[in-house]
Scaffold this active site. Structure first.
Site, mmCIF file in Angstrom:
data_model
loop_
_atom_site.group_PDB
_atom_site.id
_atom_site.type_symbol
_atom_site.label_atom_id
_atom_site.label_comp_id
_atom_site.label_asym_id
_atom_site.label_seq_id
_atom_site.Cartn_x
_atom_site.Cartn_y
_atom_site.Cartn_z
ATOM 1 N N GLU A 97 -11.233 3.299 5.606
ATOM 2 C CA GLU A 97 -10.193 4.189 6.146
ATOM 3 C C GLU A 97 -10.938 5.251 6.963
ATOM 4 O O GLU A 97 -10.864 5.248 8.198
ATOM 5 C CB GLU A 97 -9.372 4.820 5.015
ATOM 6 C CG GLU A 97 -8.270 5.772 5.506
ATOM 7 C CD GLU A 97 -7.544 6.506 4.379
ATOM 8 O OE1 GLU A 97 -8.085 6.558 3.258
ATOM 9 O OE2 GLU A 97 -6.442 7.029 4.638
ATOM 10 N N HIS B 113 1.396 4.845 -2.395
ATOM 11 C CA HIS B 113 1.065 5.727 -3.523
ATOM 12 C C HIS B 113 2.363 6.382 -3.966
ATOM 13 O O HIS B 113 2.972 7.118 -3.171
ATOM 14 C CB HIS B 113 0.067 6.794 -3.085
ATOM 15 C CG HIS B 113 -1.208 6.220 -2.525
ATOM 16 N ND1 HIS B 113 -2.336 6.029 -3.277
ATOM 17 C CD2 HIS B 113 -1.514 5.758 -1.277
ATOM 18 C CE1 HIS B 113 -3.299 5.492 -2.530
ATOM 19 N NE2 HIS B 113 -2.820 5.321 -1.306
ATOM 20 N N HIS C 279 -9.407 0.994 -1.617
ATOM 21 C CA HIS C 279 -9.422 1.582 -0.280
ATOM 22 C C HIS C 279 -10.848 1.470 0.250
ATOM 23 O O HIS C 279 -11.803 1.811 -0.454
ATOM 24 C CB HIS C 279 -9.054 3.066 -0.327
ATOM 25 C CG HIS C 279 -7.595 3.350 -0.523
ATOM 26 N ND1 HIS C 279 -6.856 2.815 -1.545
ATOM 27 C CD2 HIS C 279 -6.741 4.141 0.188
ATOM 28 C CE1 HIS C 279 -5.617 3.264 -1.459
ATOM 29 N NE2 HIS C 279 -5.514 4.074 -0.421
ATOM 30 N N ASP D 249 1.684 3.901 2.870
ATOM 31 C CA ASP D 249 0.674 4.784 2.271
ATOM 32 C C ASP D 249 1.331 5.941 1.504
ATOM 33 O O ASP D 249 1.531 5.837 0.296
ATOM 34 C CB ASP D 249 -0.301 5.292 3.353
ATOM 35 C CG ASP D 249 -1.691 5.625 2.814
ATOM 36 O OD1 ASP D 249 -1.937 5.420 1.617
ATOM 37 O OD2 ASP D 249 -2.541 6.081 3.613
ATOM 38 N N ASP D 250 1.646 7.026 2.189
ATOM 39 C CA ASP D 250 2.269 8.214 1.568
ATOM 40 C C ASP D 250 3.442 8.643 2.454
ATOM 41 O O ASP D 250 3.346 9.634 3.192
ATOM 42 C CB ASP D 250 1.233 9.339 1.472
ATOM 43 C CG ASP D 250 0.032 8.923 0.646
ATOM 44 O OD1 ASP D 250 0.149 8.886 -0.584
ATOM 45 O OD2 ASP D 250 -1.013 8.596 1.239
ATOM 46 N N HIS E 103 0.864 -1.184 0.000
ATOM 47 C CA HIS E 103 0.000 0.000 0.000
ATOM 48 C C HIS E 103 0.896 1.227 0.000
ATOM 49 O O HIS E 103 1.320 1.713 1.044
ATOM 50 C CB HIS E 103 -0.928 -0.034 1.230
ATOM 51 C CG HIS E 103 -1.940 1.065 1.257
ATOM 52 N ND1 HIS E 103 -3.150 0.936 1.905
ATOM 53 C CD2 HIS E 103 -1.937 2.317 0.719
ATOM 54 C CE1 HIS E 103 -3.847 2.050 1.769
ATOM 55 N NE2 HIS E 103 -3.119 2.914 1.064
HETATM 56 N N1 ADE Z 1 -4.451 8.781 -1.975
HETATM 57 C C1 ADE Z 1 -3.228 8.857 -1.442
HETATM 58 N N2 ADE Z 1 -3.247 8.480 -0.167
HETATM 59 C C2 ADE Z 1 -4.522 8.140 0.128
HETATM 60 C C3 ADE Z 1 -5.184 7.662 1.293
HETATM 61 N N3 ADE Z 1 -4.544 7.470 2.448
HETATM 62 N N4 ADE Z 1 -6.503 7.448 1.225
HETATM 63 C C4 ADE Z 1 -7.161 7.657 0.091
HETATM 64 N N5 ADE Z 1 -6.594 8.099 -1.022
HETATM 65 C C5 ADE Z 1 -5.277 8.339 -1.013
HETATM 66 ZN ZN ZN Z 2 -3.731 4.775 0.475
#
Ligand code: ADE
Ligand code: ZN
Length: 330
Positions: free
Chosen positions: A192, A11, A189, A270-271, A9
């Protein structure tokens, strides 16, 4: 040596570190509304998913050329490898680029350049997952899949991301059916910020094989039971949950209870440029803040390879799993 793991996971646009953002801005003559990298980092205080997404999309303005996407992915792969990532399944958001006039081809070729050399340069195998933005219309997702058709040899699956609440999975039934018919794997997703019902809908309507986040399943014991029985993997992102205030503190994260319930949990970043850490940092954080011991950490690493889309390369999965079992904690 760090524990070997797969990242499921991630991005790629969320790996844009402030230093690279400024370097690319200079290279492309794009001006950023921040004085310097420190001022940009100051903006990394998020109230929720949307406040993060606003900055995430804003900074994408610096990504323009094939070389930019290649540099972005190569920088991620180097960082990931240093934290024990042996396999990475990487999300990208083509609509966020095509909407700015950057063609699908530029994005896929650029990412492909870095991913193509990843085993040789970083010792990391990779897969690419195309995500649809759920806060855009379903027709836009269908058009995006159509645009991606010439590149499907490089794309393993499809996902669904961006603002969750108010954008339920079922809206994307048709594009997921089309993706399945094209032989693409399916993730989304769900749970969340959105309710547990979105997880059920992603399973029933979109046919997802893996749920990204899935955190809010804990509110529905029948759903937890279903996820356990069907061995549906969840790609949890603990540091992301703290930064986006899905949980108050990492110490409150339900990961230990989820593992105890028998859920097939994985830990991901994630990011990472925005949320304070890459895959290994997330593992370290759950060890330190949630008291997860060596058995649990090894389980999380094992789960990451079991939940990966390495079905097309069982030999590699077997090799990675053997690395996990042989790993000696320092
Ligand atoms: N795009 C990038 N990070 C995300 C996240 N945590 N949830 C939904 N979309 C995303
Ligand atoms: Zn994500």
């Amino acid at each position: 040596m760090p524990l070997p793991k797969a990242e499921l996971h991630l991005h790629i646009e969320g790996t844009l570190e402030p230093e690279l953002a400024f370097a690319l801005a200079a290279r492309n003559g794009v001006s950023l509304p921040y004085a310097d990298t420190d001022a940009l980092r100051e903006a990394y205080r998020f109230q929720d998913l949307q406040s993060f997404l606003n900055l995430y999309y804003e900074l994408m303005a610096v990504l323009r050329t094939e070389r930019d996407f290649a540099d972005l992915a190569d920088a991620y792969l180097a960082r990931a490898a240093a934290q024990g990532v042996r396999h990475a399944e990487i999300f990208f958001d083509p609509q966020a680029h095509t909407a700015r006039g950057v063609p699908m081809e530029t994005v896929v070729r650029g990412l492909g350049r870095a991913l193509g050399g990843s085993v040789q340069n970083h010792g990391v195998s990779t897969r690419l997952i195309l995500c649809f933005l759920r806060d855009r219309p379903a027709e836009s997702a269908l058009r995006t899949l159509e645009e991606a058709k010439p590149f499907l040899d490089r794309i393993t699956g499809v996902g669904l991301d961006s603002a969750e609440v108010g954008h339920p999975p079922a809206v994307f039934r048709e594009v997921y059916e089309t993706a399945a018919a094209l032989g693409l794997r399916r993730v989304a997703h769900a749970g969340e910020e959105g309710p547990p019902e979105y997880i059920t809908e992603a399973l029933d309507v979109l046919g997802v094989e893996r749920v990204d986040h899935g955190l809010r399943c804990v509110e529905d014991p029948a759903l937890v039971d279903r996820l356990v029985r069907a061995r549906i993997p969840l790609t949890l992102c603990p540091l992301s949950n703290v930064r986006l205030r899905t949980v108050d503190r990492l110490a409150d994260h339900p990961l230990p209870a989820m593992l105890d319930a028998g859920l097939l949990c994985t830990v991901n970043s994630d990011d990472p440029a925005y949320f304070g850490g890459y895959a290994g940092d997330n593992f370290d954080a759950v060890r330190d803040e949630l008291g997860l011991g060596e058995d649990h950490l090894r389980t999380l690493a094992r789960n990451s390879f079991l939940a990966s889309f390495l079905d097309d390369d069982e030999e590699l999965r077997t090799r990675y799993l053997a690395e996990v079992e042989a790993y000696e904690f320092p």
